[in-house]
Design a protein around this motif. Sequence first.
Motif, PDB file in Angstrom:
ATOM      1  N   LYS A  62       0.700  -1.214  -0.202  1.00 24.11           N
ATOM      2  CA  LYS A  62      -0.070  -0.064   0.034  1.00 24.11           C
ATOM      3  C   LYS A  62       1.067   1.383  -0.099  1.00 24.11           C
ATOM      4  CE  LYS A  62      -4.226  -2.003   2.165  1.00 24.11           C
ATOM      5  NZ  LYS A  62      -5.126  -1.924   3.297  1.00 24.11           N
ATOM      6  N   ARG A  63       2.135   1.189   0.769  1.00 22.85           N
ATOM      7  CA  ARG A  63       2.686   2.504   0.616  1.00 22.85           C
ATOM      8  C   ARG A  63       3.568   2.748  -0.799  1.00 22.85           C
ATOM      9  NH1 ARG A  63       4.491   0.627   6.106  1.00 22.85           N
ATOM     10  NH2 ARG A  63       6.274  -0.613   4.967  1.00 22.85           N
ATOM     11  N   LYS A  64       3.999   1.465  -1.261  1.00 26.89           N
ATOM     12  CA  LYS A  64       4.616   1.587  -2.742  1.00 26.89           C
ATOM     13  C   LYS A  64       3.365   2.098  -3.723  1.00 26.89           C
ATOM     14  CE  LYS A  64       7.808  -2.021  -2.361  1.00 26.89           C
ATOM     15  NZ  LYS A  64       8.417  -3.154  -2.729  1.00 26.89           N
ATOM     16  N   LEU A  65       2.358   1.875  -3.426  1.00 27.19           N
ATOM     17  CA  LEU A  65       1.153   2.201  -4.459  1.00 27.19           C
ATOM     18  C   LEU A  65       1.048   3.661  -4.073  1.00 27.19           C
ATOM     19  CD1 LEU A  65      -0.866   1.631  -6.582  1.00 27.19           C
ATOM     20  CD2 LEU A  65      -2.707   0.829  -4.587  1.00 27.19           C
ATOM     21  N   ALA A  66       0.922   3.942  -2.798  1.00 29.62           N
ATOM     22  CA  ALA A  66       0.750   5.476  -2.653  1.00 29.62           C
ATOM     23  C   ALA A  66       1.776   6.289  -3.086  1.00 29.62           C
ATOM     24  CB  ALA A  66       0.356   5.824  -0.867  1.00 29.62           C
ATOM     25  N   LYS A  67       2.823   5.820  -2.504  1.00 29.43           N
ATOM     26  CA  LYS A  67       4.137   6.419  -3.310  1.00 29.43           C
ATOM     27  C   LYS A  67       4.028   6.641  -5.012  1.00 29.43           C
ATOM     28  CE  LYS A  67       9.104   6.741  -2.795  1.00 29.43           C
ATOM     29  NZ  LYS A  67      10.287   6.008  -2.281  1.00 29.43           N
ATOM     30  N   ALA A  68       3.944   5.630  -5.651  1.00 31.26           N
ATOM     31  CA  ALA A  68       3.484   5.695  -7.034  1.00 31.26           C
ATOM     32  C   ALA A  68       2.418   6.624  -7.439  1.00 31.26           C
ATOM     33  CB  ALA A  68       3.402   4.251  -7.462  1.00 31.26           C
ATOM     34  N   LYS A  69       1.380   6.760  -6.911  1.00 28.35           N
ATOM     35  CA  LYS A  69       0.330   7.732  -7.127  1.00 28.35           C
ATOM     36  C   LYS A  69       0.792   8.998  -6.744  1.00 28.35           C
ATOM     37  CE  LYS A  69      -3.496   4.771  -6.239  1.00 28.35           C
ATOM     38  NZ  LYS A  69      -4.954   4.723  -5.434  1.00 28.35           N
ATOM     39  N   ARG A  70       1.753   9.429  -5.874  1.00 27.45           N
ATOM     40  CA  ARG A  70       2.114  10.639  -5.366  1.00 27.45           C
ATOM     41  C   ARG A  70       3.082  11.242  -6.880  1.00 27.45           C
ATOM     42  NH1 ARG A  70       2.490   8.943  -0.168  1.00 27.45           N
ATOM     43  NH2 ARG A  70       4.697   8.701  -0.377  1.00 27.45           N
ATOM     44  N   ARG A  71       3.867  10.230  -7.151  1.00 25.83           N
ATOM     45  CA  ARG A  71       4.868  10.552  -8.040  1.00 25.83           C
ATOM     46  C   ARG A  71       4.095  10.785  -9.518  1.00 25.83           C
ATOM     47  NH1 ARG A  71       9.653   5.865  -7.237  1.00 25.83           N
ATOM     48  NH2 ARG A  71      10.766   6.874  -5.479  1.00 25.83           N
ATOM     49  N   ALA A  72       3.180   9.996  -9.643  1.00 26.10           N
ATOM     50  CA  ALA A  72       2.354  10.148 -11.040  1.00 26.10           C
ATOM     51  C   ALA A  72       1.636  11.696 -10.846  1.00 26.10           C
ATOM     52  CB  ALA A  72       1.373   8.935 -11.181  1.00 26.10           C
ATOM     53  N   TYR A  73       1.224  11.818  -9.801  1.00 24.02           N
ATOM     54  CA  TYR A  73       0.464  13.320  -9.613  1.00 24.02           C
ATOM     55  C   TYR A  73       1.608  14.159  -9.878  1.00 24.02           C
ATOM     56  CZ  TYR A  73      -2.096  17.077  -7.277  1.00 24.02           C
ATOM     57  OH  TYR A  73      -2.691  18.441  -7.214  1.00 24.02           O
ATOM     58  N   GLN A  74       2.781  14.240  -9.333  1.00 26.10           N
ATOM     59  CA  GLN A  74       3.704  15.239  -9.478  1.00 26.10           C
ATOM     60  C   GLN A  74       4.216  15.537 -11.049  1.00 26.10           C
ATOM     61  OE1 GLN A  74       6.744  14.181  -6.596  1.00 26.10           O
ATOM     62  NE2 GLN A  74       5.613  14.868  -4.821  1.00 26.10           N
ATOM     63  N   SER A  75       4.285  14.318 -11.589  1.00 26.18           N
ATOM     64  CA  SER A  75       4.706  14.397 -12.995  1.00 26.18           C
ATOM     65  C   SER A  75       3.421  15.102 -13.799  1.00 26.18           C
ATOM     66  CB  SER A  75       4.835  12.922 -13.400  1.00 26.18           C
ATOM     67  OG  SER A  75       5.874  12.264 -12.810  1.00 26.18           O
ATOM     68  N   ARG A  76       2.273  14.847 -13.466  1.00 23.06           N
ATOM     69  CA  ARG A  76       1.124  15.477 -14.148  1.00 23.06           C
ATOM     70  C   ARG A  76       1.359  17.030 -14.072  1.00 23.06           C
ATOM     71  NH1 ARG A  76      -2.019  10.956 -12.728  1.00 23.06           N
ATOM     72  NH2 ARG A  76      -3.037  12.181 -11.005  1.00 23.06           N
ATOM     73  N   ARG A  77       1.544  17.221 -12.817  1.00 24.66           N
ATOM     74  CA  ARG A  77       1.466  18.916 -12.568  1.00 24.66           C
ATOM     75  C   ARG A  77       2.829  19.585 -13.427  1.00 24.66           C
ATOM     76  NH1 ARG A  77       0.854  20.536  -6.440  1.00 24.66           N
ATOM     77  NH2 ARG A  77       0.751  22.652  -7.507  1.00 24.66           N
ATOM     78  N   LYS A  78       3.828  18.814 -13.403  1.00 24.60           N
ATOM     79  CA  LYS A  78       5.018  19.334 -14.140  1.00 24.60           C
ATOM     80  C   LYS A  78       4.616  19.815 -15.765  1.00 24.60           C
ATOM     81  CE  LYS A  78       8.465  17.668 -11.123  1.00 24.60           C
ATOM     82  NZ  LYS A  78       9.683  16.898 -10.813  1.00 24.60           N
TER      83      LYS A  78
END
Length: 277
Positions: free
Chosen positions: A261-277
């Motif tokens: 679950k931590r890895k999944l949450a971390k992956a989601k945060r990275r994906a969200y940050q990538s879209r913002r850039k």
Amino acid sequence: MTKRRKKVLSLSAVLSLTVLLAACSNAPVTKNSTGLWDHYIVYNFSQFIIWLSNHIGGYGMGIIVFTIIIRVLLLPLMSYQTKSMLKTQELTPKLKALQKKYSSRDRESMMKMQEETRKLYKEAGVNPMASMLPLLIQLPIMWALYQAIWRTPALKQGTFLWMQLGHPDPYYVMPILAALFTFVSSWLSMASMPEKNGMTTAMTWFMPIMVFFMALGFSSAITLYWVISNAFQVIQTLLLQNPFKIRREREAKEKAEKRRKRKLAKAKRRAYQSRRK
């Protein structure tokens, strides 16, 4: 399983036990005993114990060896029952979640809860009724062993260690051991449960106390049977349902799920940050 089915099952078990006990006599069993239960089952059990006793050093040893033989023969059934019980234990949190989800007592909610409960059992490969089969098979066998000891004069007139097998243990050693092994067996069985309640905790203490006071009035032959049977149950539980191993496996599984679950949450945060850039 609905409360109605549980009540019907419990009532059926009580009625069956009542019929079984009513059909059993307390008179000594001999070659002249009649009936399927007395002549073919209890009498042959008693004769086999006596045969063992004549070859391995007395009636006490005969009772011990025969009890172990019976428990070994029942091991496949107990293994099946244990596996079914462990699977059911693992479903307990999910079943409680369903009960909370459908806490309303209206007909529609109850039907939905029953449907999802059946689906949950099916996905886990658990048949809630299957665990009753080993119990129904082993009860008559264990009762026949009890009757063979109780109703055979030769077994009650022999001696073993400091005891007259037909009389209670004068030093209370056997009642204490019977209660102790009952407690350890119950505690080990309960220790593997993911969740406990007041009823299971109370039974862990109530059963040994009840066994102790009953053993005070029973012959040493019966108490010896209880001691060996309950000691075997402790070993069996450690082999088939080791709570320490189950706890380690459950904790490892929970940790692995948290890491996932931590890895999944971390992956989601990275994906969200990538879209913002």
